[in-house]
Design a protein around this motif. Structure first.
Motif, PDB file in Angstrom:
ATOM      1  N   ALA A   1      42.085  27.058  27.158  1.00  0.00           N
ATOM      2  CA  ALA A   1      42.746  28.221  26.630  1.00  0.00           C
ATOM      3  C   ALA A   1      41.683  29.251  26.766  1.00  0.00           C
ATOM      4  O   ALA A   1      40.493  28.998  26.588  1.00  0.00           O
ATOM      5  N   ARG A   2      41.978  30.389  26.946  1.00  0.00           N
ATOM      6  CA  ARG A   2      41.173  31.626  27.008  1.00  0.00           C
ATOM      7  C   ARG A   2      40.487  31.722  25.501  1.00  0.00           C
ATOM      8  O   ARG A   2      41.164  31.644  24.554  1.00  0.00           O
ATOM      9  N   SER A   3      39.064  31.769  25.679  1.00  0.00           N
ATOM     10  CA  SER A   3      38.217  32.183  24.351  1.00  0.00           C
ATOM     11  C   SER A   3      38.674  33.718  24.267  1.00  0.00           C
ATOM     12  O   SER A   3      39.021  34.576  24.795  1.00  0.00           O
ATOM     13  N   ALA A   4      38.465  34.217  22.777  1.00  0.00           N
ATOM     14  CA  ALA A   4      38.804  35.331  22.368  1.00  0.00           C
ATOM     15  C   ALA A   4      37.709  36.038  22.037  1.00  0.00           C
ATOM     16  O   ALA A   4      36.972  35.678  21.107  1.00  0.00           O
TER      17      ALA A   4
ATOM     18  N   ALA B   1      45.956  49.145  32.057  1.00  0.00           N
ATOM     19  CA  ALA B   1      45.728  48.103  31.009  1.00  0.00           C
ATOM     20  C   ALA B   1      46.495  46.764  31.693  1.00  0.00           C
ATOM     21  O   ALA B   1      45.626  45.611  31.511  1.00  0.00           O
ATOM     22  N   ALA B   2      47.509  46.912  32.243  1.00  0.00           N
ATOM     23  CA  ALA B   2      48.241  45.744  32.670  1.00  0.00           C
ATOM     24  C   ALA B   2      47.506  45.197  34.059  1.00  0.00           C
ATOM     25  O   ALA B   2      47.274  44.187  34.237  1.00  0.00           O
ATOM     26  N   ASN B   3      47.090  46.277  34.695  1.00  0.00           N
ATOM     27  CA  ASN B   3      45.991  45.828  35.995  1.00  0.00           C
ATOM     28  C   ASN B   3      44.875  45.112  35.585  1.00  0.00           C
ATOM     29  O   ASN B   3      44.327  44.401  36.381  1.00  0.00           O
ATOM     30  N   TYR B   4      44.230  45.394  34.620  1.00  0.00           N
ATOM     31  CA  TYR B   4      43.178  44.795  34.179  1.00  0.00           C
ATOM     32  C   TYR B   4      43.382  43.504  33.742  1.00  0.00           C
ATOM     33  O   TYR B   4      42.852  42.196  34.040  1.00  0.00           O
ATOM     34  N   ILE B   5      44.642  43.137  33.079  1.00  0.00           N
ATOM     35  CA  ILE B   5      45.053  41.742  33.043  1.00  0.00           C
ATOM     36  C   ILE B   5      45.232  40.762  34.297  1.00  0.00           C
ATOM     37  O   ILE B   5      44.691  39.631  34.197  1.00  0.00           O
ATOM     38  N   ARG B   6      45.677  41.764  35.195  1.00  0.00           N
ATOM     39  CA  ARG B   6      46.283  41.162  36.460  1.00  0.00           C
ATOM     40  C   ARG B   6      44.817  40.985  37.178  1.00  0.00           C
ATOM     41  O   ARG B   6      44.770  39.680  37.770  1.00  0.00           O
ATOM     42  N   ALA B   7      43.876  41.715  36.894  1.00  0.00           N
ATOM     43  CA  ALA B   7      42.581  41.512  37.663  1.00  0.00           C
ATOM     44  C   ALA B   7      41.833  40.365  37.154  1.00  0.00           C
ATOM     45  O   ALA B   7      41.002  39.675  37.710  1.00  0.00           O
ATOM     46  N   LEU B   8      41.872  40.108  35.784  1.00  0.00           N
ATOM     47  CA  LEU B   8      41.149  38.885  35.148  1.00  0.00           C
ATOM     48  C   LEU B   8      41.881  37.762  35.821  1.00  0.00           C
ATOM     49  O   LEU B   8      40.860  37.005  35.918  1.00  0.00           O
ATOM     50  N   ASP B   9      43.124  37.607  35.613  1.00  0.00           N
ATOM     51  CA  ASP B   9      43.684  36.278  36.279  1.00  0.00           C
ATOM     52  C   ASP B   9      43.513  36.297  37.798  1.00  0.00           C
ATOM     53  O   ASP B   9      43.371  34.962  38.153  1.00  0.00           O
ATOM     54  N   HIS B  10      43.379  37.265  38.544  1.00  0.00           N
ATOM     55  CA  HIS B  10      42.856  37.298  40.102  1.00  0.00           C
ATOM     56  C   HIS B  10      41.552  36.624  39.999  1.00  0.00           C
ATOM     57  O   HIS B  10      41.486  35.785  41.138  1.00  0.00           O
ATOM     58  N   GLY B  11      40.538  37.057  39.240  1.00  0.00           N
ATOM     59  CA  GLY B  11      39.367  36.504  39.344  1.00  0.00           C
ATOM     60  C   GLY B  11      39.289  34.922  39.067  1.00  0.00           C
ATOM     61  O   GLY B  11      38.466  34.247  39.591  1.00  0.00           O
ATOM     62  N   ILE B  12      40.217  34.530  38.151  1.00  0.00           N
ATOM     63  CA  ILE B  12      40.107  33.211  37.750  1.00  0.00           C
ATOM     64  C   ILE B  12      40.893  32.500  38.858  1.00  0.00           C
ATOM     65  O   ILE B  12      40.340  31.468  39.492  1.00  0.00           O
ATOM     66  N   ALA B  13      42.003  32.813  39.598  1.00  0.00           N
ATOM     67  CA  ALA B  13      42.574  32.164  40.805  1.00  0.00           C
ATOM     68  C   ALA B  13      41.626  31.977  41.830  1.00  0.00           C
ATOM     69  O   ALA B  13      41.672  31.296  42.571  1.00  0.00           O
ATOM     70  N   GLN B  14      40.948  33.223  42.010  1.00  0.00           N
ATOM     71  CA  GLN B  14      39.901  33.497  43.154  1.00  0.00           C
ATOM     72  C   GLN B  14      38.555  32.573  42.724  1.00  0.00           C
ATOM     73  O   GLN B  14      37.796  32.220  43.791  1.00  0.00           O
TER      74      GLN B  14
ATOM     75  N   SER C   1      32.860  36.942  31.618  1.00  0.00           N
ATOM     76  CA  SER C   1      32.581  35.741  30.746  1.00  0.00           C
ATOM     77  C   SER C   1      33.775  34.720  30.684  1.00  0.00           C
ATOM     78  O   SER C   1      33.537  33.386  30.856  1.00  0.00           O
ATOM     79  N   GLN C   2      34.965  35.331  30.921  1.00  0.00           N
ATOM     80  CA  GLN C   2      36.249  34.411  30.932  1.00  0.00           C
ATOM     81  C   GLN C   2      36.405  33.801  32.073  1.00  0.00           C
ATOM     82  O   GLN C   2      36.429  32.608  32.289  1.00  0.00           O
ATOM     83  N   ILE C   3      36.063  34.414  33.225  1.00  0.00           N
ATOM     84  CA  ILE C   3      36.100  33.895  34.629  1.00  0.00           C
ATOM     85  C   ILE C   3      35.233  32.989  34.692  1.00  0.00           C
ATOM     86  O   ILE C   3      35.433  31.690  35.239  1.00  0.00           O
TER      87      ILE C   3
END
Length: 219
Positions: free
Chosen positions: A2-5, A88-101, A123-125
């Motif tokens: 799970a993502r760390s907070a 703000a939504a795009n930031y969340i999308r971008a974070l998940d995009h980085g993980i997927a990539q 750090s999350q990615i």
């Protein structure tokens, strides 16, 4: 996994907001050189033109077919607040995009964030990549609110998250780590947003606070 907070106290948020009002940013970007925006970058994302000028080159934030992000937000009547909420939504999308990539240096999150929020995304990615995980499933964000910060253009965007059907998946094997819905499934995000110094059409996340086990978001 799970993502760390990465959390911030209310005092930290207030101090950051005060600094933004007096000396926002500090980047050396020119209007034609937004960090993370590369020549030929895709503008076909779900919200490529939602924040303003169509001539702004926005990075690709597309996601794999097995990952769905739902932003159940009511669009504000104020155009600037609507732009802040969308990015703000795009930031969340971008974070998940980085993980997927599997790319801790993905240009998408760099485009939509700066400061502490950029460090958080990186750090999350990095954590997901290091442990060999990617993301899959459905991730829902809802109950958004926007509060003005001082007399400047910064706003605090907050929303709930239900990640009950959002799972981690091993990159090498494709095995999904299914988990049962519980209070850990519900979080609250608070994002400090302000227009990019490079282009007022783009709003960047500057700081992020993630609260876990939020009963109010469970309803």
């Amino acid at each position: 996994m799970a993502r760390s907070a990465l959390t911030m106290t209310a005092a930290t948020f207030a101090a950051t907001a005060a600094l933004l009002l007096t000396a926002c940013g500090g980047e050396d970007s020119s209007p034609d050189d937004i960090k993370g925006a590369e020549t030929g970058a895709s503008t076909s994302s779900p919200s490529a033109s939602a924040s303003g000028a169509a001539d702004v080159k926005r990075p690709d934030v597309s996601l794999p077919e097995d990952l769905k992000l739902v932003f159940d937000f009511e669009k504000p009547s104020d155009t600037e607040q609507a732009a802040a909420l969308e990015d703000a939504a795009n930031y969340i999308r971008a974070l998940d995009h980085g993980i997927a990539q599997q790319d801790p240096n993905d240009p998408a999150y760099q485009f939509y964030s700066t400061g502490g929020a950029e460090k958080y995304a990186k750090s999350q990615i990095e954590a997901w990549v290091k442990d060999g995980w990617t993301v899959t499933g459905d991730d829902r964000y809802f109950d958004a609110s926007i509060d003005l910060v001082g007399e400047g253009k910064s706003v605090l965007v907050s929303f709930c998250r239900n990640q009950a059907k959002f799972y981690s998946k091993k990159v090498k094997t494709g095995k999904v780590n299914y988990t049962e819905e519980n209070l850990d499934s519900y979080q609250k995000f608070s994002l400090l947003m302000s227009p990019s110094e490079a282009s007022a059409a783009v709003w960047q996340t500057r700081q992020i606070e993630v609260q876990g086990r939020v009963k109010e978001c469970k309803g």
